[in-house]
Design a protein around this motif. Structure first.
Motif, PDB file in Angstrom:
ATOM      1  N   VAL A 114      -8.339  -4.290  -0.935  1.00 55.95           N
ATOM      2  CA  VAL A 114      -7.066  -4.481  -1.641  1.00 55.95           C
ATOM      3  C   VAL A 114      -6.089  -3.371  -1.266  1.00 55.95           C
ATOM      4  CG1 VAL A 114      -5.983  -4.550  -3.921  1.00 55.95           C
ATOM      5  CG2 VAL A 114      -8.143  -5.729  -3.526  1.00 55.95           C
ATOM      6  N   PHE A 115      -6.587  -2.149  -1.155  1.00 53.45           N
ATOM      7  CA  PHE A 115      -5.737  -1.021  -0.763  1.00 53.45           C
ATOM      8  C   PHE A 115      -5.159  -1.236   0.635  1.00 53.45           C
ATOM      9  CE2 PHE A 115      -5.284   3.195   1.198  1.00 53.45           C
ATOM     10  CZ  PHE A 115      -4.384   3.771   0.303  1.00 53.45           C
ATOM     11  N   ILE A 116      -5.983  -1.726   1.566  1.00 49.18           N
ATOM     12  CA  ILE A 116      -5.511  -1.984   2.929  1.00 49.18           C
ATOM     13  C   ILE A 116      -4.515  -3.138   2.928  1.00 49.18           C
ATOM     14  CG2 ILE A 116      -6.224  -2.789   5.217  1.00 49.18           C
ATOM     15  CD1 ILE A 116      -8.829  -1.213   4.784  1.00 49.18           C
ATOM     16  N   LEU A 117      -4.788  -4.180   2.157  1.00 47.71           N
ATOM     17  CA  LEU A 117      -3.887  -5.331   2.123  1.00 47.71           C
ATOM     18  C   LEU A 117      -2.520  -4.969   1.559  1.00 47.71           C
ATOM     19  CD1 LEU A 117      -6.120  -8.303   0.984  1.00 47.71           C
ATOM     20  CD2 LEU A 117      -5.006  -7.991   3.180  1.00 47.71           C
ATOM     21  N   ASN A 118      -2.471  -4.058   0.614  1.00 50.83           N
ATOM     22  CA  ASN A 118      -1.195  -3.664   0.018  1.00 50.83           C
ATOM     23  C   ASN A 118      -0.417  -2.677   0.868  1.00 50.83           C
ATOM     24  OD1 ASN A 118      -1.559  -5.301  -2.189  1.00 50.83           O
ATOM     25  ND2 ASN A 118      -2.589  -3.721  -3.371  1.00 50.83           N
ATOM     26  N   ASN A 119      -1.000  -2.231   1.962  1.00 54.23           N
ATOM     27  CA  ASN A 119      -0.349  -1.267   2.839  1.00 54.23           C
ATOM     28  C   ASN A 119       0.561  -2.006   3.824  1.00 54.23           C
ATOM     29  OD1 ASN A 119       0.352   0.858   4.443  1.00 54.23           O
ATOM     30  ND2 ASN A 119      -1.727   1.574   4.769  1.00 54.23           N
ATOM     31  N   PRO A 120       1.862  -1.663   3.868  1.00 54.06           N
ATOM     32  CA  PRO A 120       2.766  -2.343   4.804  1.00 54.06           C
ATOM     33  C   PRO A 120       2.401  -2.107   6.270  1.00 54.06           C
ATOM     34  CG  PRO A 120       3.996  -0.907   3.305  1.00 54.06           C
ATOM     35  CD  PRO A 120       2.551  -0.718   3.018  1.00 54.06           C
ATOM     36  N   LEU A 121       1.749  -0.988   6.555  1.00 55.87           N
ATOM     37  CA  LEU A 121       1.336  -0.714   7.932  1.00 55.87           C
ATOM     38  C   LEU A 121       0.357  -1.785   8.434  1.00 55.87           C
ATOM     39  CD1 LEU A 121       1.429   1.231  10.337  1.00 55.87           C
ATOM     40  CD2 LEU A 121      -0.491   2.435   9.301  1.00 55.87           C
TER      41      LEU A 121
END
Length: 105
Positions: free
Chosen positions: A38-45
């Motif tokens: 979830v943390f990676i998915l919410n990252n715009p990068l």
């Protein structure tokens, strides 16, 4: 959030920010694997990287032509394998992130 003004005053402070982010990622992965997704998915990068890879994939697929040099054919094949692996990992991250977000909600 990263305090970029503080980084300009003390360049070594950026190292602590990066180490803190890496520690947080390691903690999330070790204790809550779904939350890391979830943390990676919410990252715009992550989104921008996926879009860039889609564009690169389209360009590589468009490069192929009849009687193409052997070295370029090998390069495009290798690039296609790498991009396929990237997209497979992307889908695993997306599915695990969606499943984790649904479990929390």
């Amino acid at each position: 959030p990263i305090d970029w003004a503080y980084r300009r005053k003390d360049p070594k402070a950026y190292d602590f920010v990066v180490l803190g982010l890496l520690r947080r990622l390691a903690f999330l992965y070790w204790h809550y694997p779904g939350r890391l997704s979830v943390f990676i998915l919410n990252n715009p990068l992550f989104e921008w990287t996926c879009m860039a890879m889609i564009i690169v994939n389209a360009m590589v697929m468009g490069v192929q032509w009849y009687k193409m040099p052997t070295w370029l054919n090998a390069l495009t094949n290798y690039t296609n394998y790498v991009l396929t692996c990237f997209f497979a990992v992307e889908q695993i991250i997306r599915f695990s992130g969606v499943m984790a977000a649904a479990a929390v909600a």
